[in-house]
Motif scaffolding. Structure first.
Motif, short mmCIF file in Angstrom:
data_model
loop_
_atom_site.label_atom_id
_atom_site.label_comp_id
_atom_site.label_asym_id
_atom_site.label_seq_id
_atom_site.Cartn_x
_atom_site.Cartn_y
_atom_site.Cartn_z
N LEU A 82 29.84 1.12 -86.58
CA LEU A 82 30.84 0.33 -87.30
C LEU A 82 31.11 -0.96 -86.55
O LEU A 82 31.18 -2.05 -87.14
CB LEU A 82 32.13 1.13 -87.46
CG LEU A 82 33.32 0.34 -88.00
CD1 LEU A 82 33.07 -0.07 -89.43
CD2 LEU A 82 34.59 1.14 -87.91
N LEU B 213 28.27 -3.34 -87.00
CA LEU B 213 28.28 -3.90 -88.36
C LEU B 213 29.30 -5.02 -88.47
O LEU B 213 29.02 -6.11 -89.00
CB LEU B 213 28.61 -2.78 -89.34
CG LEU B 213 28.11 -2.93 -90.77
CD1 LEU B 213 26.61 -3.08 -90.76
CD2 LEU B 213 28.52 -1.73 -91.57
N LEU B 214 30.51 -4.79 -87.92
CA LEU B 214 31.55 -5.83 -87.97
C LEU B 214 31.10 -7.06 -87.19
O LEU B 214 31.30 -8.19 -87.62
CB LEU B 214 32.86 -5.29 -87.42
CG LEU B 214 33.58 -4.26 -88.26
CD1 LEU B 214 34.83 -3.79 -87.56
CD2 LEU B 214 33.93 -4.82 -89.60
N ILE C 290 28.62 -8.99 -89.26
CA ILE C 290 29.27 -9.74 -90.34
C ILE C 290 29.92 -11.00 -89.77
O ILE C 290 29.87 -12.07 -90.39
CB ILE C 290 30.28 -8.84 -91.07
CG1 ILE C 290 29.55 -7.71 -91.79
CG2 ILE C 290 31.07 -9.64 -92.08
CD1 ILE C 290 30.45 -6.70 -92.39
N ALA D 22 35.34 -6.56 -83.12
CA ALA D 22 34.26 -5.58 -83.08
C ALA D 22 33.99 -5.14 -81.64
O ALA D 22 33.80 -3.95 -81.36
CB ALA D 22 33.00 -6.18 -83.70
N SER E 68 37.45 -1.37 -93.65
CA SER E 68 37.38 -2.49 -92.71
C SER E 68 36.11 -3.31 -92.95
O SER E 68 36.14 -4.54 -92.85
CB SER E 68 37.46 -2.00 -91.27
OG SER E 68 36.34 -1.23 -90.96
N VAL E 69 34.99 -2.63 -93.28
CA VAL E 69 33.77 -3.40 -93.56
C VAL E 69 33.95 -4.23 -94.83
O VAL E 69 33.53 -5.39 -94.89
CB VAL E 69 32.56 -2.45 -93.67
CG1 VAL E 69 31.36 -3.20 -94.21
CG2 VAL E 69 32.24 -1.88 -92.33
N ALA F 229 35.91 -7.22 -93.99
CA ALA F 229 35.11 -8.19 -93.25
C ALA F 229 34.15 -8.91 -94.19
O ALA F 229 33.92 -10.12 -94.04
CB ALA F 229 34.34 -7.48 -92.15
N THR G 8 41.32 -5.90 -92.61
CA THR G 8 40.39 -5.36 -91.63
C THR G 8 41.11 -5.00 -90.33
O THR G 8 40.87 -3.94 -89.75
CB THR G 8 39.30 -6.39 -91.32
OG1 THR G 8 38.64 -6.71 -92.52
CG2 THR G 8 38.31 -5.85 -90.33
#
Lengths: 100, 170
Positions: free
Chosen positions: A10, A13-14, A17, A41, B12-13, B16, B35
């Motif tokens: 996770l 991934l953040l 992004i 992140a 949260s994704v 984002a 997020t």
């Protein structure tokens, strides 16, 4: 107990992004927000490692990271404010006075 | 527990992704607040209550309110149209970030995640003493020098922000 690989994925991934936001968006404030997302992140992976290693150091470092992020946001936004006064735009492609 | 984690992770994704796809910068800021709240919930699940509180107070509260203030101060009419008009650039950005993601993910999901030795604060100790007590103890003993320096950094940032953003009168 949440498996730590999932939390780390996770956080990766953040982070990605956030990287994409820096590369794709042109509004300078949105780019700044993407940088904040990347910092978050990294914070998430700090907490995960601190918990899985029974250590408190990661949590203490998050305290420092958040303070630095707040200082960075304050200084960065005031720089954006003073650039906006002279250039009248928020588009990062027009902030090219330092390019050659 | 695991289901709640997945719900917050997906939320949260999604928040984002709002930064990437929403056109209006104010909507981006609000989805980023979402997020941050979801990350705060995940911190609670990881027994880091102090970080969760700081996350909501400082990030979702102070920093994002600062962003919203600046966005409303600098209302530029055409901000919705700032898009990258170079399609090759988008593809390159996608490939590059995919590469970084694969790199990080393969590191994190490696068979033997190279972790160091265990620390001295297992979950039972943290729950008995309290995580805020432990963090305070560490901050004022082992990390006292960093703590003092970070105070000076905040002072410098405040003065610097005032000096940079000040209007210059001729």
């Amino acid at each position: 107990m949440i498996p730590i690989e999932h939390i780390l994925l996770l956080s990766a991934l953040l982070f990605i992004i956030g990287v994409l936001g820096v590369m794709l968006r042109r509004n300078v404030i949105v780019i700044f927000m993407s940088i904040e997302l990347m910092l978050n992140a990294v914070n998430l992976s700090f907490v995960t490692f601190a918990r899985s290693l029974d250590s408190m150091t990661g949590v203490v470092f998050i305290f420092f990271i958040i303070v630095v992020a707040a200082a960075e946001a304050v200084v960065g936004l005031s720089i954006i404010l003073s650039i906006f006064r002279t250039r009248k735009t928020l588009n990062i492609d027009e902030f090219n006075i330092l390019k050659w | 527990m695991l289901t709640i984690f997945y719900i917050f992770a997906v939320l949260s994704v999604l928040g984002a992704l709002g930064i990437l796809f929403l056109r209006n910068p104010i909507h981006c800021a609000l989805s980023l607040v979402g997020t941050f709240f979801c990350l705060g919930a995940i911190y609670v699940m990881l027994n880091a209550e102090f970080v969760a509180v700081i996350q909501v107070l400082v990030y979702a509260g102070a920093i994002m309110v600062l962003f919203l203030f600046v966005l409303m101060l600098l209302s530029s009419k055409d901000s919705e149209r700032y898009v990258n008009k170079w399609p090759v650039g988008k593809i390159l950005a996608g490939l590059l970030s995919l590469g970084i993601f694969i790199q990080i993910a393969s590191l994190f999901t490696a068979n033997e995640l190279q972790l160091g030795s265990k620390g001295v604060y297992p979950l039972e100790v943290v729950e008995e003493v309290g995580s805020i007590t432990l963090i305070g103890r560490l901050l004022f003993t082992d990390y006292i020098l960093s703590f003092e320096i970070i105070a000076i950094l905040l002072l410098v940032a405040v003065i610097g922000a005032v000096v940079i953003a000040k209007r210059r009168f001729q």
